[in-house]
Design a protein around this motif. Structure first.
Motif, PDB file in Angstrom:
ATOM      1  N   LYS A   1      38.481  -1.899  53.810  1.00 25.86           N
ATOM      2  CA  LYS A   1      38.607  -0.905  52.736  1.00 25.86           C
ATOM      3  C   LYS A   1      39.978  -0.230  52.681  1.00 25.86           C
ATOM      4  CE  LYS A   1      33.715   0.380  52.524  1.00 25.86           C
ATOM      5  NZ  LYS A   1      32.735   1.442  52.836  1.00 25.86           N
ATOM      6  N   TYR A   2      40.654  -0.131  53.826  1.00 28.39           N
ATOM      7  CA  TYR A   2      41.885   0.649  53.882  1.00 28.39           C
ATOM      8  C   TYR A   2      43.042  -0.144  54.485  1.00 28.39           C
ATOM      9  CZ  TYR A   2      38.174   4.194  53.806  1.00 28.39           C
ATOM     10  OH  TYR A   2      37.051   4.906  53.498  1.00 28.39           O
TER      11      TYR A   2
ATOM     12  N   ASN B   1      50.746   6.697  55.609  1.00 31.94           N
ATOM     13  CA  ASN B   1      50.023   6.600  54.342  1.00 31.94           C
ATOM     14  C   ASN B   1      48.787   5.729  54.510  1.00 31.94           C
ATOM     15  OD1 ASN B   1      51.703   8.031  52.274  1.00 31.94           O
ATOM     16  ND2 ASN B   1      53.250   6.603  53.003  1.00 31.94           N
TER      17      ASN B   1
ATOM     18  N   PHE C   1      45.984   3.713  52.181  1.00 37.16           N
ATOM     19  CA  PHE C   1      45.672   3.226  50.837  1.00 37.16           C
ATOM     20  C   PHE C   1      44.244   2.718  50.752  1.00 37.16           C
ATOM     21  CE2 PHE C   1      50.274   2.873  50.951  1.00 37.16           C
ATOM     22  CZ  PHE C   1      50.659   3.229  49.663  1.00 37.16           C
ATOM     23  N   ASP C   2      43.649   2.894  49.575  1.00 39.22           N
ATOM     24  CA  ASP C   2      42.378   2.269  49.249  1.00 39.22           C
ATOM     25  C   ASP C   2      42.700   0.857  48.752  1.00 39.22           C
ATOM     26  OD1 ASP C   2      40.375   1.500  46.924  1.00 39.22           O
ATOM     27  OD2 ASP C   2      39.299   2.858  48.246  1.00 39.22           O
TER      28      ASP C   2
ATOM     29  N   SER D   1      41.385  -0.274  44.924  1.00 38.06           N
ATOM     30  CA  SER D   1      42.078   0.333  43.787  1.00 38.06           C
ATOM     31  C   SER D   1      43.603   0.276  43.925  1.00 38.06           C
ATOM     32  CB  SER D   1      41.657   1.803  43.639  1.00 38.06           C
ATOM     33  OG  SER D   1      42.160   2.575  44.719  1.00 38.06           O
TER      34      SER D   1
ATOM     35  N   LYS E   1      45.252   2.468  45.347  1.00 36.73           N
ATOM     36  CA  LYS E   1      45.731   3.852  45.246  1.00 36.73           C
ATOM     37  C   LYS E   1      45.951   4.478  46.627  1.00 36.73           C
ATOM     38  CE  LYS E   1      44.282   5.358  40.691  1.00 36.73           C
ATOM     39  NZ  LYS E   1      43.906   4.049  40.147  1.00 36.73           N
ATOM     40  N   LEU E   2      46.936   5.366  46.664  1.00 38.84           N
ATOM     41  CA  LEU E   2      47.212   6.123  47.880  1.00 38.84           C
ATOM     42  C   LEU E   2      46.132   7.187  48.054  1.00 38.84           C
ATOM     43  CD1 LEU E   2      49.164   6.809  50.223  1.00 38.84           C
ATOM     44  CD2 LEU E   2      50.392   8.289  48.632  1.00 38.84           C
ATOM     45  N   MET E   3      45.424   7.122  49.182  1.00 34.96           N
ATOM     46  CA  MET E   3      44.343   8.070  49.462  1.00 34.96           C
ATOM     47  C   MET E   3      44.824   9.300  50.202  1.00 34.96           C
ATOM     48  SD  MET E   3      41.137   5.792  50.764  1.00 34.96           S
ATOM     49  CE  MET E   3      40.797   7.081  51.930  1.00 34.96           C
ATOM     50  N   HIS E   4      45.559   9.050  51.298  1.00 33.43           N
ATOM     51  CA  HIS E   4      45.984  10.150  52.164  1.00 33.43           C
ATOM     52  C   HIS E   4      47.428   9.942  52.619  1.00 33.43           C
ATOM     53  CE1 HIS E   4      41.813  11.327  52.393  1.00 33.43           C
ATOM     54  NE2 HIS E   4      41.468  10.233  53.047  1.00 33.43           N
TER      55      HIS E   4
ATOM     56  N   GLN F   1      38.360   9.323  56.980  1.00 34.42           N
ATOM     57  CA  GLN F   1      37.743   9.839  55.756  1.00 34.42           C
ATOM     58  C   GLN F   1      38.336  11.170  55.315  1.00 34.42           C
ATOM     59  OE1 GLN F   1      35.497   8.469  53.742  1.00 34.42           O
ATOM     60  NE2 GLN F   1      35.193   6.630  54.971  1.00 34.42           N
TER      61      GLN F   1
END
Length: 302
Positions: free
Chosen positions: A158-159, A170, A172-173, A176, A178-181, A217
């Motif tokens: 997932k990441y 960083n 990422f998801d 998607s 997309k940058l998550m955290h 998470q």
């Protein structure tokens, strides 16, 4: 007992910067791949008491920065200072294909858990995802940051986590893109990071001599661990989900307990900086490599 059970001296002609260990699911052989500044990767078989050289994987024009083995244990990838990524058939000891990652555009690499993709960090900060089948670049994740020195796929797929030269991490998801955290965890380069087998935790290693443990998470810092006297060059989570290993410029290799957040053992078998440490598939052994050209195998009590 924690113990060194084998030491391969002069495993390469120059410093060894990376290693990987995975069991071949087809024939049960224990494969270790080492990558060196001498421009070669080597495939070794661990017999249980020694490392047997099986193949010299030759073809890179410059030193090898990073190696990884897919989950089946049948294919390896190597990235080099020559800006190329090569895929290797470990059963035949032959090159499958070369991926051109562009000028100075690959550093560390990691197979996805399903073995279908390969992710690589770059000098521009971008993280490139390649198809293993086609060798083509599939997508790019933009960290909008500095040189990406380390990458890791979460075991659940997932990441993707990446660490940069300025200490930023960083996450990422993958689905998607997309940058998550973004974690501003370290003051200096993040050389290595590793997800726990359950994908819940991320451990990071930095030149600031600190090791940090994060909740993935919530992107929260669980613990800041100290003990190394110099740069922490490598970190790898044990398959038991309860320990991880670090290696350092201080020439030591340390085993850490996740629950107690403490170092439970230190190995002093290298005579120069230890660039990489990796567990085997069961977490019972560790391979380490470094500037002293040694490859050491350790026994870890389960």
């Amino acid at each position: 007992m924690f113990s060194v059970i084998y030491k391969q001296e002069q495993a390469h002609e120059d410093s060894i910067w990376s290693c990987a260990w995975r069991k071949n699911q087809n024939n049960g052989t224990d494969n270790i791949v080492t990558g060196s500044v001498d421009d070669t990767a080597k495939l070794w078989r661990w017999t249980g008491d020694r490392m047997e050289l099986r193949y010299n994987l030759e073809g890179h024009q410059l030193g090898i920065v990073s190696v990884d083995i897919n989950y089946l244990g049948t294919m390896a990838a190597s990235s080099s200072l020559d800006s190329h990524i090569k895929l290797w058939d470990l059963e035949a000891g032959k090159q499958i294909r070369t991926l051109d990652a562009g000028p100075v555009d690959c550093w560390t690499l990691s197979f996805s858990p399903d073995g279908k993709s390969l992710v690589s960090g770059s000098h521009t900060g971008k993280v490139n995802i390649f198809s293993v089948d086609s060798g083509k670049k599939e997508s790019t994740l933009d960290t909008r940051g500095k040189f990406t020195m380390s990458v890791s796929y979460s075991p659940d797929g997932k990441y993707i986590a990446c660490g940069a030269i300025d200490g930023i991490i960083n996450i990422f998801d993958v689905s998607s893109g997309k940058l998550m955290h973004t974690l501003e965890g370290h003051a200096m380069p993040v050389r290595s990071l590793s997800f726990s087998p359950d994908s819940q935790l991320l451990v990071t290693a930095s030149d600031d001599s600190h090791i940090k443990l994060y909740d993935v998470q919530n992107a929260t810092l669980i613990s800041n661990l100290t003990g190394h006297q110099s740069w922490v060059l490598s970190v790898d989570f044990s398959p038991d989900n309860a320990h991880f290993v670090t290696s350092s410029s201080d020439r030591t290799v340390k085993i850490w307990d996740v629950a107690t957040k403490s170092c439970v053992h230190t190995f002093y078998d290298h005579v120069d900086q230890v660039w990489c440490a990796k567990y085997n598939s069961t977490g019972t052994n560790i391979v380490t490599v470094g500037d002293d050209r040694y490859a050491c195998i350790y026994d870890c009590p389960s």
